[in-house]
Structures are given as C-alpha cells and as structure tokens.
Enzyme design. Structure first.
Site, PDB file in Angstrom:
ATOM      1  N   ALA A   8       0.688  -1.210   0.043  1.00  0.00           N
ATOM      2  CA  ALA A   8       0.115  -0.014  -0.050  1.00  0.00           C
ATOM      3  C   ALA A   8       0.900   1.296   0.013  1.00  0.00           C
ATOM      4  O   ALA A   8       0.404   2.360   0.640  1.00  0.00           O
ATOM      5  CB  ALA A   8      -1.098  -0.158   1.288  1.00  0.00           C
ATOM      6  N   ARG A  87      19.082  -0.999  -8.629  1.00  0.00           N
ATOM      7  CA  ARG A  87      18.144  -1.872  -8.609  1.00  0.00           C
ATOM      8  C   ARG A  87      18.854  -3.237  -7.925  1.00  0.00           C
ATOM      9  O   ARG A  87      17.926  -4.022  -7.160  1.00  0.00           O
ATOM     10  CB  ARG A  87      17.470  -2.162  -9.940  1.00  0.00           C
ATOM     11  CG  ARG A  87      16.545  -1.050 -10.177  1.00  0.00           C
ATOM     12  CD  ARG A  87      15.725  -1.597 -11.582  1.00  0.00           C
ATOM     13  NE  ARG A  87      14.753  -0.596 -11.909  1.00  0.00           N
ATOM     14  CZ  ARG A  87      14.825   0.684 -12.678  1.00  0.00           C
ATOM     15  NH1 ARG A  87      15.995   0.901 -12.977  1.00  0.00           N
ATOM     16  NH2 ARG A  87      13.880   1.574 -12.813  1.00  0.00           N
ATOM     17  N   HIS A 174      14.787  -4.296 -16.706  1.00  0.00           N
ATOM     18  CA  HIS A 174      14.344  -2.821 -16.448  1.00  0.00           C
ATOM     19  C   HIS A 174      15.310  -2.471 -15.680  1.00  0.00           C
ATOM     20  O   HIS A 174      15.171  -2.365 -14.431  1.00  0.00           O
ATOM     21  CB  HIS A 174      12.953  -3.079 -15.626  1.00  0.00           C
ATOM     22  CG  HIS A 174      12.390  -1.739 -15.355  1.00  0.00           C
ATOM     23  ND1 HIS A 174      12.162  -0.693 -16.144  1.00  0.00           N
ATOM     24  CD2 HIS A 174      11.984  -1.434 -13.875  1.00  0.00           C
ATOM     25  CE1 HIS A 174      11.470   0.318 -15.337  1.00  0.00           C
ATOM     26  NE2 HIS A 174      11.407   0.018 -13.927  1.00  0.00           N
TER      27      HIS A 174
END
Length: 310
Positions: A8, A87, A174
């Site tokens: 969330a 990343r 990515h």
C-alpha cells in the site's frame, strides 16, 4: 472480477485507486503489513467514489485472507530505491519479500495472474514464478510499458507533439541495460530517424535508461509511482478486457531471440490468459546483442538467488 494489490505504498495505492476509477473490477483489495495503512487508504479511495463516479468496492487489510479468490494480483511490495542505490542493491532483500508475498497469495488464490512491479523487476518476476508454481503466461513483469512511456514522453516533449502519436518499444531488463528500439520508434507512423538527429535520439535513449534515477534524485527520499502505477494498470486493463494488446512486458523466454530460461522484456500479446503470445521482431544486430547482454545480467542475478528458492 477481483483484483488484489499487495503493498500500500505509493505505487500500490495509486494503482488501486486507478483500478477502482476505471472500474476494472467489482472489488479491489489493498494489502500491506503496516496496521492501518491499507485500511485508511482504501477507505479514503472508497469515499472518492461519488465524486469519481465509480462503484468499485475497495477494502484494505493486513491479512492475506482478504485476497482470497483473486483473479489478478498486482505485487508492488518491496523496499524503495534511495539515491545512489541501484536496482541490484535491492536484490536480496526484495527477493525475500516477494517470495513470502507470493507464498501467501497462492495460499488463498488458486490460479491468479500475477503482475509484478517490485524491483529489481525482472528478477522479482523470476522469484514470483518460481515460488508460485503458475504457468509462465500467468506471471508478467511491468517493465517495457513504463520504460516506453518515458521514452515516448521525452520524444513528444522534444518534438512538441501529442504523446498519443508516439509509438515505441523498450526491451530487455528494467534497468541500466534496457534496450530502447529506435527502429520501431515512430511519430504518427513517421520513423523517429526522419524527425530527430542521431545525436538527439541517443540523448533521449540515455535519458530513458536513467528515467527512474532522475526522479529518485529529485525526490531524495522516494521513487517514481504515478507512471509505474499507470503502466501496471494498462497491463491489467488489457487482461480484464481481453484486448490482445501488444506491449513490451517481462516474460519467460524459452528460445525466443536466442535467449533461454530468462525473464526479459519483449513484445507480447496480452489478453485474458495473460501472456498469450511472444512476438519475435527483427532487431538490428547491435540491438539483439544488447538484448542478449541485458538478459545475461538478469540471469546472473537470478543464479545468486538459487539458495533462497531451493
């Protein structure tokens, strides 16, 4: 149609609200480990319904039981990148998180389609696939849609044209090794090479590769979330409406492009069954080499996680 969003934070909450506004499900469930956060955000979203003109039920919970019988699960859970963090720095920590999330999701939903956003994206898609036992067509990573959106927006800005008229594919992992494919980049059907100099194209390609970092550097304490959320929802909409969209997504390659057993971003057809077809387009030798190099980096990272997934 029931869609659950795991995580969330900014990406998850933004995506959940967008899913509700577009009425892509009769129920959207927002799940997070922090008590009160998913409940409060879900209630806030639900209360926007009369103004946003949607009737989607939105619920928040800390219990994965609330995600039971989901048709689609969007996984955004994980640690966000901070300035100076690649990343790859996130690899081990987020792999553990994604494995736990996937295990919990699969306890309550028998055959969902998983749409992955957690970074490092390609490796986390591999982790989710390995942990879930789902067919490869049902575990999809959101990579090229976001990267292409960035590339398209930069081109539109440079040429002062509508973003809707710009088409582009960004393949590969990515991350820094992504491969914006100039050959298939056009504006209203006009090849980009006829509209911009090679020097300018190269600059836009480089900006695209660093698109996420550029935003992280501005925010200082956070990362992109509007564009990632919108990109994930575009994929989900293609699934829900069985639109057969051709989008660059992370999927398991088994010989396509000469790449084996690696999750990598390539053009795919997205419909109600998830990845319904992998398209092998002709690439220039340099682009194909770059794609294979990108895939090899993903494969190296995946190998480092074998013990975790054993």
């Amino acid at each position: 149609m029931k869609i659950s969003v795991i995580g969330a934070g900014n990406v998850g909450a933004t995506a959940a609200h967008r899913l509700a506004e577009k009425q892509l499900a009769h129920e959207v469930v927002l799940i997070d480990i922090v008590e009160g956060i998913p409940q409060g955000k879900a209630l806030d979203m639900y209360e926007s319904g009369p103004v946003g003109l949607f009737d989607t039920a939105i619920h928040g919970s800390n219990d994965y039981m609330a995600s039971a019988d989901s048709d689609i699960v969007l996984i955004t859970a994980g640690l966000a990148r901070k300035p100076g963090m690649t990343r790859e720095d996130l690899l081990m920590k987020n792999a553990g998180i994604v494995k736990e999330v996937t295990d919990q999701v699969m306890k309550h939903s028998s055959n969902p389609i998983l749409v992955m956003v957690s970074n490092p994206l390609d490796v986390m898609t591999f982790v989710a696939h390995a942990s879930s036992g789902l067919g490869k067509e049902r575990v999809i990573g959101m990579a090229g849609v976001l990267d292409a959106a960035r590339f398209r927006s930069f081109i539109a800005e440079e040429l002062n044209v509508s973003m809707q008229d710009v088409n582009a594919f960004v393949l590969g992992g990515h991350g820094d090794s992504m491969v914006p494919v100039v050959k298939y980049t056009s504006v209203a059907g006009i090849p980009i090479t006829e509209l911009l100099s090679q020097e300018k194209i190269d600059a836009l390609v480089e900006r695209t590769r660093n698109g996420g970092v550029e935003i992280v550097n501005y925010l200082k304490n956070g990362s992109a979330f509007y564009a990632p959320a919108a990109s994930a929802v575009e994929m989900i909409e293609a699934i829900v409406k069985d639109r057969k969209r051709i989008l660059a997504c992370t999927t398991l390659l088994e010989g396509e492009y000469g790449i084996n057993n690696v999750f990598c971003g390539v053009p795919v057809k997205i419909g109600k069954n998830g990845v319904e077809e992998i398209l092998e387009i002709n690439l220039a030798p340099a682009e194909l080499d770059a794609l294979k190099h990108s895939a090899s980096l993903v494969q190296e990272n995946c190998k480092s996680l074998e013990a975790l997934l054993a």
